[in-house]
Design an enzyme around this catalytic site. Sequence first.
Site, short mmCIF file in Angstrom:
data_model
loop_
_atom_site.label_atom_id
_atom_site.label_comp_id
_atom_site.label_asym_id
_atom_site.label_seq_id
_atom_site.Cartn_x
_atom_site.Cartn_y
_atom_site.Cartn_z
N THR A 196 12.15 8.37 14.42
CA THR A 196 11.47 8.85 13.22
C THR A 196 11.44 7.73 12.20
O THR A 196 12.43 7.02 12.03
CB THR A 196 12.12 10.09 12.57
OG1 THR A 196 11.63 10.21 11.23
CG2 THR A 196 13.62 10.04 12.51
N ASP A 243 11.47 8.28 9.26
CA ASP A 243 12.23 8.78 8.11
C ASP A 243 13.73 8.44 8.15
O ASP A 243 14.41 8.58 7.14
CB ASP A 243 12.09 10.31 8.01
CG ASP A 243 10.65 10.74 7.78
OD1 ASP A 243 9.86 9.91 7.28
OD2 ASP A 243 10.31 11.90 8.11
N ARG A 262 -0.35 -2.11 -16.00
CA ARG A 262 -0.35 -0.69 -15.65
C ARG A 262 0.98 -0.31 -14.99
O ARG A 262 1.63 -1.18 -14.40
CB ARG A 262 -1.43 -0.40 -14.60
CG ARG A 262 -2.81 -0.39 -15.12
CD ARG A 262 -3.76 -0.26 -13.94
NE ARG A 262 -5.13 -0.16 -14.40
CZ ARG A 262 -6.18 -0.56 -13.71
NH1 ARG A 262 -6.02 -1.09 -12.52
NH2 ARG A 262 -7.39 -0.43 -14.20
N ARG A 273 10.17 13.71 3.70
CA ARG A 273 10.11 15.11 3.27
C ARG A 273 11.42 15.54 2.63
O ARG A 273 11.43 16.08 1.53
CB ARG A 273 9.92 15.99 4.51
CG ARG A 273 8.49 16.26 4.84
CD ARG A 273 8.42 17.46 5.74
NE ARG A 273 8.52 17.09 7.13
CZ ARG A 273 7.54 17.21 8.00
NH1 ARG A 273 6.39 17.69 7.62
NH2 ARG A 273 7.70 16.87 9.26
N ARG A 278 -1.53 4.31 -12.26
CA ARG A 278 -2.27 4.62 -11.04
C ARG A 278 -1.28 5.06 -9.97
O ARG A 278 -0.14 4.60 -9.95
CB ARG A 278 -3.01 3.38 -10.51
CG ARG A 278 -4.07 2.84 -11.44
CD ARG A 278 -5.34 3.68 -11.36
NE ARG A 278 -6.45 3.04 -12.05
CZ ARG A 278 -6.73 3.19 -13.33
NH1 ARG A 278 -5.97 3.97 -14.09
NH2 ARG A 278 -7.77 2.58 -13.88
N HIS A 308 -0.06 7.62 6.29
CA HIS A 308 0.14 7.30 7.70
C HIS A 308 0.08 5.82 8.02
O HIS A 308 0.42 5.42 9.14
CB HIS A 308 -0.86 8.09 8.56
CG HIS A 308 -0.61 9.56 8.50
ND1 HIS A 308 -1.07 10.34 7.47
CD2 HIS A 308 0.12 10.37 9.30
CE1 HIS A 308 -0.66 11.59 7.65
NE2 HIS A 308 0.05 11.64 8.75
N GLN A 353 2.14 3.92 7.06
CA GLN A 353 3.56 3.62 7.33
C GLN A 353 3.94 3.87 8.79
O GLN A 353 5.00 3.44 9.25
CB GLN A 353 4.46 4.49 6.45
CG GLN A 353 4.35 4.19 4.98
CD GLN A 353 4.83 5.36 4.13
OE1 GLN A 353 5.96 5.38 3.69
NE2 GLN A 353 3.97 6.34 3.90
O1 F6P Z 1 7.58 12.02 11.06
C1 F6P Z 1 7.96 12.54 9.82
C2 F6P Z 1 6.89 12.31 8.82
O2 F6P Z 1 6.65 10.95 8.81
C3 F6P Z 1 7.22 12.84 7.43
O3 F6P Z 1 7.80 11.91 6.57
C4 F6P Z 1 5.87 13.30 6.94
O4 F6P Z 1 6.00 14.33 6.00
C5 F6P Z 1 5.23 13.79 8.19
O5 F6P Z 1 5.70 12.97 9.21
C6 F6P Z 1 3.73 13.83 8.14
O6 F6P Z 1 3.24 13.93 9.44
P1 F6P Z 1 1.86 14.55 9.93
O7 F6P Z 1 0.85 14.27 8.86
O8 F6P Z 1 1.59 13.83 11.19
O9 F6P Z 1 2.10 16.00 10.15
#
Ligand code: F6P
Length: 341
Positions: A125, A127, A162, A171, A265, A271, A273
């Site tokens: 992950t 995360d 800015r 999450r 801003r 994504h 990332q």
């Molecule tokens: O894999 C976890 C994650 O990267 C979270 O940080 C993020 O909220 C989620 O995936 C978003 O994933 P998707 O848009 O693919 O559902």
Amino acid sequence: MRVGLLTGGGDCPGLNAVIRAVVRKGIEVYGWDLVGFRNGWQGPLEGLTKSLGLAEVEDILVRGGTILGSSRTNPYKTEGGVERIKRVLADQGVDALVAIGGEDTLGVAKRLTDDGVGVVGVPKTIDNDLAATDYTFGFDTAVHIATEAIDRLRTTAESHRRALVVEVMGRHAGWIALHSGLAGGANVILVPERPFSVAKVVSWVKRRFEREYAPIIVVAEGAKPEGGAEMLQSGEKDSFGHVALGGIGAWLADEISRHTGAESRAVVLGHVQRGGTPTAYDRVLATRFGLHAVDAVHDGDFGVMVALRGTDIVRVKLAEATAELKTVPLERYQEAEVFFG
Ligand code: F6P
């Protein structure tokens, strides 16, 4: 022996490196036959397979995404799901599974092991919020991408004086925000674990402006103001009960403008990332996880996940690995606070 492989949940740089390592070692060291299941748990549920030989993994080490596809399918939310998986595995002659995923995919792996299917887990992950492993692969790549974005946003922020709010993924855990914020010299970092005071953020931003700097605020998508709630893209839930978060960056940028009179801003990295080639660190970690997962299957040691402890790869019980999320501890956040304002 015939071993199945799947990747579940959000994709992540390094998945293909794990697949390559499992296939190479499985075939060349143990003489296995391997089969890929497509789209996470949907593959074994519906019998969606992909052949996995040496040729299929030849040039995938550096490739982002997953050649097997991924999904957030939860077989425990499907009528007769477990029985269907067992039938597909029997039809395919599969003796064991290697499941590469995060808390949800590995949570299913744990329950399936309890239900009599032999599964070994590999933690992934961006995360970095899986307990029982020091790091997950994908995290280092995501932090690099976010840090590079912060570096670039700083020069344009300074040109225009800015405030720039950078919303990153995370999450429930603020690891990407914390690490990219520290690496990028952000002057405020906001994480889901610590509800923030808008007044404090505004005062830090004003201080930075007073010193002729343009403030960069890094905010995790799951961060929330004191007394407030997480911002949702929509109320819809996936099959693991997760809602899509987003919007905190834009909201905070408005608050900053309103209270400081300065322009601000918001940039959502989203994504970006998760895409593209993994860093060298993630390629090595993913490869080592794959190699050790093969040994666990060979030993018949099911219901475990391979994990990084220091520089060693160890095996931990899936039950332990999925019991709770690894969130940012207060002391780690306090280290970063020195640089706020
Ligand atoms: O894999 C976890 C994650 O990267 C979270 O940080 C993020 O909220 C989620 O995936 C978003 O994933 P998707 O848009 O693919 O559902």
